[in-house]
Design a protein around this motif. Structure first.
Motif, PDB file in Angstrom:
ATOM      1  N   ALA A   1      -6.275  -9.297   4.300  1.00 18.74           N
ATOM      2  CA  ALA A   1      -5.748  -7.954   4.021  1.00 18.74           C
ATOM      3  C   ALA A   1      -5.935  -7.619   2.541  1.00 18.74           C
ATOM      4  N   PRO A   2      -6.315  -6.386   2.241  1.00 17.62           N
ATOM      5  CA  PRO A   2      -6.492  -5.969   0.845  1.00 17.62           C
ATOM      6  C   PRO A   2      -5.176  -5.997   0.057  1.00 17.62           C
ATOM      7  N   HIS A   3      -5.301  -6.280  -1.230  1.00 18.90           N
ATOM      8  CA  HIS A   3      -4.154  -6.366  -2.134  1.00 18.90           C
ATOM      9  C   HIS A   3      -3.294  -5.101  -2.083  1.00 18.90           C
ATOM     10  N   ASP A   4      -3.920  -3.928  -2.080  1.00 21.48           N
ATOM     11  CA  ASP A   4      -3.148  -2.684  -2.089  1.00 21.48           C
ATOM     12  C   ASP A   4      -2.337  -2.500  -0.809  1.00 21.48           C
ATOM     13  N   GLU A   5      -2.846  -2.979   0.318  1.00 21.85           N
ATOM     14  CA  GLU A   5      -2.088  -2.887   1.568  1.00 21.85           C
ATOM     15  C   GLU A   5      -0.887  -3.840   1.544  1.00 21.85           C
ATOM     16  N   ILE A   6      -1.084  -5.011   0.979  1.00 26.07           N
ATOM     17  CA  ILE A   6       0.022  -5.966   0.858  1.00 26.07           C
ATOM     18  C   ILE A   6       1.088  -5.394  -0.066  1.00 26.07           C
ATOM     19  N   ARG A   7       0.660  -4.785  -1.158  1.00 23.15           N
ATOM     20  CA  ARG A   7       1.603  -4.158  -2.101  1.00 23.15           C
ATOM     21  C   ARG A   7       2.441  -3.083  -1.385  1.00 23.15           C
ATOM     22  N   ARG A   8       1.788  -2.252  -0.582  1.00 23.95           N
ATOM     23  CA  ARG A   8       2.510  -1.194   0.135  1.00 23.95           C
ATOM     24  C   ARG A   8       3.492  -1.785   1.145  1.00 23.95           C
ATOM     25  N   ALA A   9       3.085  -2.841   1.843  1.00 24.19           N
ATOM     26  CA  ALA A   9       3.970  -3.465   2.832  1.00 24.19           C
ATOM     27  C   ALA A   9       5.200  -4.065   2.159  1.00 24.19           C
ATOM     28  N   VAL A  10       5.005  -4.715   1.026  1.00 25.74           N
ATOM     29  CA  VAL A  10       6.134  -5.294   0.284  1.00 25.74           C
ATOM     30  C   VAL A  10       7.063  -4.176  -0.192  1.00 25.74           C
ATOM     31  N   LYS A  11       6.485  -3.076  -0.654  1.00 28.72           N
ATOM     32  CA  LYS A  11       7.294  -1.939  -1.095  1.00 28.72           C
ATOM     33  C   LYS A  11       8.065  -1.334   0.068  1.00 28.72           C
ATOM     34  N   THR A  12       7.424  -1.227   1.228  1.00 27.47           N
ATOM     35  CA  THR A  12       8.093  -0.715   2.423  1.00 27.47           C
ATOM     36  C   THR A  12       9.299  -1.586   2.782  1.00 27.47           C
ATOM     37  N   ALA A  13       9.160  -2.885   2.565  1.00 29.29           N
ATOM     38  CA  ALA A  13      10.267  -3.810   2.844  1.00 29.29           C
ATOM     39  C   ALA A  13      11.384  -3.677   1.816  1.00 29.29           C
ATOM     40  N   GLY A  14      11.109  -2.999   0.698  1.00 32.52           N
ATOM     41  CA  GLY A  14      12.131  -2.757  -0.313  1.00 32.52           C
ATOM     42  C   GLY A  14      12.031  -3.631  -1.554  1.00 32.52           C
ATOM     43  N   TYR A  15      10.834  -4.223  -1.779  1.00 37.18           N
ATOM     44  CA  TYR A  15      10.675  -5.147  -2.895  1.00 37.18           C
ATOM     45  C   TYR A  15       9.436  -4.769  -3.699  1.00 37.18           C
ATOM     46  N   THR A  16       9.216  -5.475  -4.811  1.00 40.04           N
ATOM     47  CA  THR A  16       8.125  -5.146  -5.709  1.00 40.04           C
ATOM     48  C   THR A  16       7.161  -6.303  -5.821  1.00 40.04           C
ATOM     49  N   LEU A  17       5.887  -6.029  -5.595  1.00 32.12           N
ATOM     50  CA  LEU A  17       4.849  -7.021  -5.799  1.00 32.12           C
ATOM     51  C   LEU A  17       4.458  -6.963  -7.276  1.00 32.12           C
ATOM     52  N   LEU A  18       4.567  -8.087  -7.967  1.00 30.12           N
ATOM     53  CA  LEU A  18       4.278  -8.134  -9.389  1.00 30.12           C
ATOM     54  C   LEU A  18       2.810  -8.470  -9.620  1.00 30.12           C
ATOM     55  N   ASP A  19       2.244  -7.930 -10.697  1.00 35.29           N
ATOM     56  CA  ASP A  19       0.842  -8.220 -11.046  1.00 35.29           C
ATOM     57  C   ASP A  19       0.758  -9.463 -11.905  1.00 35.29           C
TER      58      ASP A  19
END
Length: 69
Positions: free
Chosen positions: A51-69
């Protein structure tokens, strides 16, 4: 035979088992994800698949959390 790629991400805000479950479930719904393991103690998410990084970032955000760079 293709190899599964595992990528480790840092996630901010996970504090309990429910947090881990929420992140894992959202990420596992993405196409190309073969596995997802969230660990609140380490603040990590290990994703197996393509899965692309941006899709994972969106899924984590949807769950209510932040994906850090």
């Amino acid at each position: 035979m293709s190899q599964t790629t595992e990528t480790t991400y840092r996630v901010q805000g996970m504090t309990c088992g429910h947090c881990e479950l929420s992140v894992r479930e959202e990420v596992e719904e993405l196409g190309g994800v073969e596995s997802a393991v969230a660990d609140r103690a380490n603040g990590t998410l290990i994703v197996g698949g393509s899965a692309p990084h941006d899709e994972i970032r969106r899924a984590v955000k949807t769950a209510g959390y932040t994906l850090l760079d």
